[in-house]
Design an enzyme around this catalytic site. Structure first.
Site, PDB file in Angstrom:
ATOM      1  CD1 TRP A 133      -2.556   1.732   0.378  1.00 42.29           C
ATOM      2  CD2 TRP A 133      -2.092   1.858   2.575  1.00 42.29           C
ATOM      3  NE1 TRP A 133      -3.280   2.770   0.900  1.00 42.29           N
ATOM      4  CE2 TRP A 133      -3.024   2.865   2.243  1.00 42.29           C
ATOM      5  CE3 TRP A 133      -1.670   1.737   3.898  1.00 42.29           C
ATOM      6  CZ2 TRP A 133      -3.519   3.760   3.197  1.00 42.29           C
ATOM      7  CZ3 TRP A 133      -2.172   2.605   4.859  1.00 42.29           C
ATOM      8  CH2 TRP A 133      -3.084   3.613   4.492  1.00 42.29           C
ATOM      9  CG  ASP A 214      -2.430  -2.919   7.284  1.00 47.28           C
ATOM     10  OD1 ASP A 214      -2.046  -2.130   6.412  1.00 47.28           O
ATOM     11  OD2 ASP A 214      -3.560  -2.830   7.814  1.00 47.28           O
ATOM     12  CE  LYS A 250     -10.104   0.200   3.043  1.00 51.66           C
ATOM     13  NZ  LYS A 250     -10.165   1.027   1.917  1.00 51.66           N
TER      14      LYS A 250
HETATM   15  C1  LIG Z   1      -3.427  -2.405   3.326  1.00 50.69           C
HETATM   16  C2  LIG Z   1      -4.142  -1.208   3.849  1.00 50.69           C
HETATM   17  N1  LIG Z   1      -3.901  -0.814   5.131  1.00 50.69           N
HETATM   18  C3  LIG Z   1      -4.525   0.258   5.656  1.00 50.69           C
HETATM   19  C4  LIG Z   1      -5.428   0.994   4.910  1.00 50.69           C
HETATM   20  C5  LIG Z   1      -6.021   2.195   5.616  1.00 50.69           C
HETATM   21  O1  LIG Z   1      -7.322   2.331   5.571  1.00 50.69           O
HETATM   22  P1  LIG Z   1      -8.073   3.261   6.640  1.00 50.69           P
HETATM   23  O2  LIG Z   1      -7.061   4.147   7.299  1.00 50.69           O
HETATM   24  O3  LIG Z   1      -9.066   4.010   5.838  1.00 50.69           O
HETATM   25  O4  LIG Z   1      -8.659   2.296   7.616  1.00 50.69           O
HETATM   26  C6  LIG Z   1      -5.709   0.640   3.559  1.00 50.69           C
HETATM   27  C7  LIG Z   1      -6.681   1.433   2.699  1.00 50.69           C
HETATM   28  N2  LIG Z   1      -6.240   1.635   1.370  1.00 50.69           N
HETATM   29  C8  LIG Z   1      -7.184   2.034   0.325  1.00 50.69           C
HETATM   30  O5  LIG Z   1      -8.295   1.177   0.376  1.00 50.69           O
HETATM   31  C9  LIG Z   1      -6.575   1.946  -1.041  1.00 50.69           C
HETATM   32  O6  LIG Z   1      -5.449   1.428  -1.127  1.00 50.69           O
HETATM   33  O7  LIG Z   1      -7.229   2.378  -2.002  1.00 50.69           O
HETATM   34  C10 LIG Z   1      -7.661   3.450   0.518  1.00 50.69           C
HETATM   35  O8  LIG Z   1      -8.585   3.452   1.559  1.00 50.69           O
HETATM   36  C11 LIG Z   1      -6.535   4.376   0.788  1.00 50.69           C
HETATM   37  O9  LIG Z   1      -6.627   5.121   1.790  1.00 50.69           O
HETATM   38  O10 LIG Z   1      -5.591   4.356   0.003  1.00 50.69           O
HETATM   39  C12 LIG Z   1      -5.056  -0.482   3.037  1.00 50.69           C
HETATM   40  O11 LIG Z   1      -5.286  -0.872   1.767  1.00 50.69           O
END
Ligand SMILES: Cc1ncc(COP(=O)(O)O)c(CN[C@](O)(C(=O)O)[C@@H](O)C(=O)O)c1O
Length: 401
Positions: A133, A214, A250
């Site tokens: 990510w 994660d 999600k």
């Molecule tokens: C592996 C991973 N870890 C942590 C997060 C953090 O998510 P949040 O802080 O919202 O709980 C994401 C979200 N990543 C994305 O889905 C994405 O890769 O598109 C998007 O939400 C993002 O923020 O980039 C993720 O893909």
């Protein structure tokens, strides 16, 4: 002139900036396959029924106030979050060896964990998968950890580079921190098998490498919350220590509520309580205490067996819709006779397909077909619907022929 006149304009975020570009495109055929956010068959964001019900209960409760919650968050939420990822019968829970702190979604849990490790752990190097990510290296670098990569994805097979992974983790300094996606690896959609996880666990324990899981997609990869937690539970079952970042963005559709949790599994209850006391010293000067609303929704759902069951049904529906998008896209590409082997579209799991398309092909698809996706060739299957699959397949066909 301004004291900030030397501030340069920063580039848009590689993932969130795709949505900015999508919103600026007037084309009626545009499709946003960038950010990992679930969309319904009608292409709309989804608020789960069970979330609406939980929210109604909260709003109708006259005794609810808006007082500060503790630095570590809502205690019911923390206990229920630990149970969700570790399993109700986990030895870490029965022996009170885990501390769980409510944080600002997955990102916040990763950041608080990294800041804690920077101050209290003897190694400051963290190995993260290549690719991973896009926000991971930034979170860990800003927390003061030094980031190294371990081989994870093999472009040739579009599968796991297991040999490279074992070699790189085998060569890591003992005690190094290792970031592991619990399931539904982002961006590749490629996960180790349970046998491979066991080999990874043995190697890591033999070198005292510290796992930092994660878990942003529990329930989204397979449709089952327990199946998607197996990697974490395999490690915790051996009595060793690890950190786990959880996100409800999600799997409960609580994106903007910023609901997550950091769990630290320790060797003893005494250590866990000391660790918790130090995590509080990280949180207090960062944001003092987390938001009350989203975590109250999660706790309401997780503590009621009816609501929990309703949640698992809606979660499976989301996972199944994503799987059917994989199948439909694969068939549409086969029908067009698009050159290449596209079976990875149905082999990969979770929200994303790592198409293997390169930067130029992605730019072509955006320019000519108004397809919005990240420049590394990742597409969010959750952004697709039966209606838009043909347009994407046309774009991919044109991009590779
Ligand atoms: C592996 C991973 N870890 C942590 C997060 C953090 O998510 P949040 O802080 O919202 O709980 C994401 C979200 N990543 C994305 O889905 C994405 O890769 O598109 C998007 O939400 C993002 O923020 O980039 C993720 O893909």
């Amino acid at each position: 002139d301004s004291v900030f006149s030397n501030v340069a304009r920063a580039p848009e975020d590689p993932i969130l900036g795709v949505t900015v570009a999508y919103n600026n495109d007037p084309s009626p055929v545009k499709i946003n396959l960038g950010v990992g956010a679930y969309r319904t068959e009608e292409g709309k964001p989804l608020v789960l029924d069970v979330v609406r019900k939980a929210e109604q209960q909260l709003v109708n409760d006259p005794s609810r106030v808006k007082e500060y919650i503790p630095i570590v968050g809502i205690s019911d939420f923390n206990k229920l979050s630990a149970k969700l990822i570790l399993g109700a019968d986990s030895p870490a829970i029965t022996e009170s060896r885990v501390t769980t702190v409510q944080c600002l979604s997955g990102t916040g849990s990763l950041r608080v964990g990294a800041e804690f490790l920077k101050t209290h752990y003897h190694q400051s190097v963290i190995y993260i998968p290549k690719p991973t990510w896009g926000n991971h290296p930034k979170v860990f670098n800003l927390a003061g950890l030094s980031v190294e990569y371990f081989r994870y994805y093999d472009p040739a097979t579009r599968g796991l580079d297991f040999k490279g992974l074992l070699e790189d983790l085998g060569a890591a300094p003992s005690g190094a921190i290792v970031l592991l996606h619990a399931c539904a690896h982002n961006p590749t959609g490629v996960d180790p098998t349970s046998e491979q996880w066991e080999q990874i666990r043995q190697l890591m324990r033999s070198k005292s490498l510290l796992p930092f899981f994660d878990s942003a997609y529990q329930g989204f990869a397979s449709g089952s919350l327990d199946t998607d937690a197996q990697s974490v539970r395999t490690f915790v079952a051996d009595g060793g220590e690890c950190l786990i970042a959880q996100s409800y963005a999600k799997n409960m559709g609580l994106y903007g509520e910023r609901v997550g949790a950091l769990s630290i599994v320790c060797k003893s209850a005494d250590v866990a309580s000391k660790v918790e006391s130090q995590v509080k010293l990280v949180v207090r000067p960062m944001y003092s205490s987390p938001p009350i609303h989203g975590a109250s929704i999660v706790a309401t759902i997780l503590k009621s067996s009816d609501m929990y069951n309703n949640w698992t049904i809606e979660l499976k529906e989301m996972a199944d819709r994503i799987k059917s998008m994989r199948q439909q896209l694969f068939e549409a590409i086969q029908a067009r006779g698009t050159p290449g082997d596209w079976s990875h579209i149905i082999k990969q799991i979770g929200m994303f397909t790592f198409t293997g398309l390169n930067k130029e092909q992605v730019e072509f698809m955006t320019k000519e077909f108004h397809i919005y996706m990240t420049s590394d060739g990742r597409i969010s299957m959750a952004g697709l619907s039966s209606k838009t699959v043909p347009h994407l397949a046309d774009a991919m066909h044109a991009a590779v022929t």
